[in-house]
Design an enzyme around this catalytic site. Structure first.
Site, PDB file in Angstrom:
ATOM      1  N   ASN A  21      63.755  69.765 -51.168  1.00  0.00           N
ATOM      2  CA  ASN A  21      63.140  70.208 -49.920  1.00  0.00           C
ATOM      3  C   ASN A  21      61.798  69.520 -49.677  1.00  0.00           C
ATOM      4  OD1 ASN A  21      62.007  71.725 -52.035  1.00  0.00           O
ATOM      5  ND2 ASN A  21      61.433  73.393 -50.657  1.00  0.00           N
ATOM      6  N   HIS A  42      70.380  79.275 -52.734  1.00  0.00           N
ATOM      7  CA  HIS A  42      69.226  80.179 -52.680  1.00  0.00           C
ATOM      8  C   HIS A  42      69.720  81.393 -51.895  1.00  0.00           C
ATOM      9  CE1 HIS A  42      64.956  81.056 -51.085  1.00  0.00           C
ATOM     10  NE2 HIS A  42      65.742  81.738 -50.298  1.00  0.00           N
ATOM     11  N   ARG A  57      57.176  68.304 -54.504  1.00  0.00           N
ATOM     12  CA  ARG A  57      56.517  68.075 -53.211  1.00  0.00           C
ATOM     13  C   ARG A  57      56.388  66.627 -52.754  1.00  0.00           C
ATOM     14  NH1 ARG A  57      57.641  73.091 -52.371  1.00  0.00           N
ATOM     15  NH2 ARG A  57      56.256  74.643 -53.263  1.00  0.00           N
ATOM     16  N   ASP A  90      61.453  77.687 -60.870  1.00  0.00           N
ATOM     17  CA  ASP A  90      61.172  77.632 -59.434  1.00  0.00           C
ATOM     18  C   ASP A  90      59.686  77.303 -59.214  1.00  0.00           C
ATOM     19  OD1 ASP A  90      61.595  79.842 -56.510  1.00  0.00           O
ATOM     20  OD2 ASP A  90      61.351  77.671 -56.702  1.00  0.00           O
TER      21      ASP A  90
END
Lengths: 336, 470
Positions: B103, B189, B73, B348
């Site tokens: 991401n 993904h 994050r 994950d």
């Protein structure tokens, strides 16, 4: 157990066998519990028949009605029910509350509790929302409909209505058909639980795109709770004792599920002609609101066999019964 | 073990006896590891009297675990996790290598953002090795390729738009070709977004009863089939092209991977600990392992009929992408691990704030915080679902290393003379998963409140102490 005028003011008798603090779904209700609700509803119907249809059973109890979705029937029905029991009622339409400013459900419920609510009647567009409310609310939560998931008071008033129209009040082996947009229907899902619990021969019918997933339920469920899923409306209606039509929404066309309302009405609409296949005494139901001319013909909706307006009246009685039982459970637990 | 060491210290003067499992050398058995000045100076496999009392139920000595797929994050969502807390979680979970997904905000689609993340890694001082995946497309928007060459030069170990699939098939083709020449895999993904719009739970019995919008199997299986077909085209021109499918969760998709491998295509895949151990019935309130939810006939049991519902339904810690599946799909994940169709277990790890999770089920953000519960969950599968211990360790160490194919210099093994990179676990000891027990900021795990067996005692990464229970 009676709730007559001779009961001392404010005293709430501890109901036998009702131990649930919340009513969030009907999945776990046992037949004895359902029977208790039905009997309590009988008594509430008697109250409603009086010149002044009120009892002090919930005097001093604060009921907050929190609806995140538009509703006439259910919202007003709960308000009338609570007032008939002499409860103090607060009605919140989410759109005109701080929910529109982005206040979370958790904060909203905490605020409502801080404002003194003892019971919370909730309707929400997302399945499971009442469970989150119940997690943070110190009083009782009554689910007035959550997403596609459950509508306990509707299923119970449907059951009450059916029992009042079937000989001996028994559903055992009776063919009951739920017809329409089952996929998006919390009314259908809750009715599957209650009707199979009462031993009905349940049929779920509609266009295949609106039955999605129900074959899995029908075949995976426990042996005693099987039901039939079909897109063949004639087979479904043949010799039916009860037909419950569900509303079709325009939005279903936009999401590619149906070609048009016209086509739905032609192939699945409940008309007098289609009903000829059913039992001559077949009871016609609809949870409302109706799209006359789409899922149900106008003349069918008002025919003698139709109990649609009776459902509404029974709805008030059922909701009075539920509020009464939940309030009683709270008292039995010492108000916790 | 001698004196208590602090995190960051060079491990010194340690003698660890236990049951060693070393997939690299193929050895498993009673062992004694000696660590001096950060080096595994001696790894002795014991026999006879020396091996007395050492068995698989006692202390385990494993190579440091490798996670192919974790979300830290940073930058952009530091409330949910930072590089510091993420690496601490990795170490607590027994992982000495973690591969970070790009991401973030901004996405890691060019070298400058990568440098930012690397800076955070260096500043953390963690001995855990943090490798980074670059984005496949610029901004993960799916329209154009990211600065792949620049990112490759800067040392990314793969490319992924994870969180989302590479939507355009033609972009995926180009990405596989371009990355193939750089010697790096595309980590896809697998999801068809047109089938999953508004989807909340795996399509099936539980979703139907709970009134949740179904997530069809075809959304994953179809995407996997598509990606494999594209790979088959690409390898004709680019033999070095590689496709890795991450968090595969359905039997149908795993079947496609199995067939593709049989046909000799360069495809690999991983499954998550939660997909092999939890099922959609947890959303209804069940709390039994996936292998306990299978009937004798191999079909999923009905949780409403056999008293399995013990918790409140609609717990948002169960919302994850891909969604928790049926017991039969979970069994297929385990079977895929056993037969090699699945090369690795990847966590994950998806930490989220309470604010993003403590909302209505359908509105909750997807993700399970999994670094610290992965190993106990896998050990539960070893104990209860017939997953061989050696294979389980392989899928957490050499399996992921093979997917990385040398990039990032990841060679898990208990090798004498090299910096100690190992984890010591007590598989019989229990701990209760509480928010305080987790080093990650992400407390969003469905296992909160549950007692798990498998306590990490010591994690050594590159010769230094990354985690110690003392």
């Amino acid at each position: 157990m009676s709730i007559g005028a001779d009961r001392p003011e404010g005293a709430i008798p501890a109901p036998v066998h009702w131990a649930h603090r919340h009513l969030l779904d009907v999945d776990g209700l046992t037949p004895p519990e359902i029977d208790l609700i039905m009997k309590t509803t009988d008594e509430m119907r008697d109250v409603l028949a009086r010149p002044i249809p009120k009892v002090p059973a919930l005097r001093g109890v604060s009921v907050t009605i929190l609806f995140y979705e538009a509703s006439t029937r259910t919202r007003v029905s709960f308000e009338v029910a609570a007032k008939n029991l002499s409860a103090d009622v607060v009605n919140i339409a989410a759109a005109s509350s701080s929910v529109s400013k982005g206040e979370s459900l958790v904060d909203t419920v905490r605020t409502i509790e801080a404002l003194g609510a003892d019971m919370l009647v909730m309707r929400h567009p997302v399945s499971g929302a009442p469970y989150l409310a119940a997690e943070v609310f110190g009083g009782s939560v009554l689910n007035g409909g959550d997403g596609w998931h459950a509508h306990p008071s509707q299923a119970l008033l449907d059951l009450y209505t059916i029992r009042s129209r079937l000989p001996g009040g028994s559903l055992q082996g009776r063919k009951i058909v739920i017809l329409g947009d089952v996929l998006h229907s919390r009314v259908a899902r809750s009715n599957v639980w209650t009707l199979t619990a009462m031993g009905a021969d349940l049929w779920i019918c509609g266009p295949t795109t609106l039955l999605r997933g129900f074959e899995a339920w029908a075949s995976c469920g426990a042996a005693g709770r099987r039901f039939t899923v079909t897109s063949d409306v004639d087979a479904a209606l043949r010799d039916a004792d009860v037909v419950m039509a569900l509303r079709i929404q325009k939005e279903r066309m936009a999401s590619g599920l149906l070609p048009s309302l016209r086509e739905y009405a032609a192939r699945y609409g409940l008309t007098k002609t289609r009903l000829r296949a059913a039992n001559p005494d077949c009871v016609v139901m609809h949870p409302g609101p109706m799209n006359e001319g789409v899922e149900i013909a106008a003349d069918v909706a008002v025919a003698p066999r139709s109990v649609i307006t009776t459902q509404v009246t029974n709805g008030v009685a059922v909701r009075m019964a539920l509020l009464y039982l939940l309030a009683g459970a709270r008292h039995a637990e010492g108000g916790s | 073990m001698s004196e208590p060491a602090r995190v960051g210290d060079v491990a010194d003067g340690l003698i660890i006896r236990g049951w060693g499992v070393d997939p690299e050398s193929g050895r498993e058995g009673a062992a004694e590891a000696t660590v001096n000045d950060g080096i595994l100076t001696r790894m002795t496999w014991l026999t006879g009297a020396a091996a007395q009392g050492l068995e698989p139920g006692g202390t385990l000595i494993l190579p440091g675990l490798v996670d192919l797929h974790a979300h830290f994050r940073e930058p952009g969502n530091e409330d949910a996790e930072t590089v510091v807390t993420g690496l601490a979680a990795a170490a607590h979970g027994g992982f000495t290598t973690a591969c970070l997904m790009p991401n973030t905000t901004p996405a890691i689609d060019e070298a400058s953002v990568l440098a930012l993340v690397r800076g955070a890694v260096a500043a953390s001082g963690s001995p855990v090795r943090a490798l980074v995946h670059g984005a496949v497309t610029a901004g993960r928007r799916g329209d154009t390729l990211s600065a792949m060459g620049e990112l490759a030069d800067a040392g990314v170990v793969g490319f992924s738009d994870d969180g989302a699939p590479v939507r355009s098939a033609s972009i995926l083709h180009n990405a596989l070709a371009y990355a193939g020449a750089l010697g790096l895999p595309i980590i896809d993904h697998p999801e068809d977004p047109s089938l999953t719009e508004g989807a909340e739970a795996s399509e099936g019995y539980v979703a139907t009863v709970l009134g949740l919008k179904g997530w069809p199997v075809a959304a994953e299986a179809g995407s996997v089939a598509r990606s494999i077909a594209i790979l088959a085209d690409v390898v004709r021109d680019v033999p070095g092209a590689r496709l890795h499918l991450t968090h595969v969760s359905t039997a149908a998709a795993l079947d496609h991977v199995r067939a593709a491998k049989a046909a000799g295509l360069p495809v690999t895949c991983d499954v998550t600990p939660h997909h092999l151990s939890l099922t959609d019935e947890w959303i209804a309130g069940a709390r039994r392992w996936a292998w306990q939810a299978l009937g004798a006939d191999g079909r999923a049991r009905d949780p409403w009929a056999d008293g399995a519902l013990v918790a409140h339904p609609f717990d948002t810690s169960l919302r994850v992408n891909p969604p928790l599946r049926s017991a039969t799909d979970a069994a297929a994940c385990l079977a895929a691990l056993r037969d090699g169709t699945a090369d690795a277990i990847a966590t994950d790890h998806a930490p989220h704030t309470e604010v993003d999770k403590h909302v209505e089920f359908g509105w909750a953000i997807n993700g399970i915080s999994g670094l610290e519960t992965a190993l106990p969950v896998v050990l539960a599968a070893v104990a209860g679902a017939g997953l061989p211990l050696a294979r389980a360790v392989e899928t957490l160490t050499t399996g992921p290393a093979r997917v990385l194919a040398g990039r990032g210099d990841v060679w898990p093994g208990l090798r004498t003379g090299e910096p100690a990179d190992l984890v010591v676990i007590d598989p019989a000891a229990s701990w209760t998963v509480t928010p305080e027990s987790l080093a990650s900021k992400g407390k969003n795990t469905p296992l909160l409140g549950r007692s798990l067996r498998g306590v990490v005692r010591l994690t050594l990464a590159g010769g230094r102490v990354a985690y110690t229970v003392d």
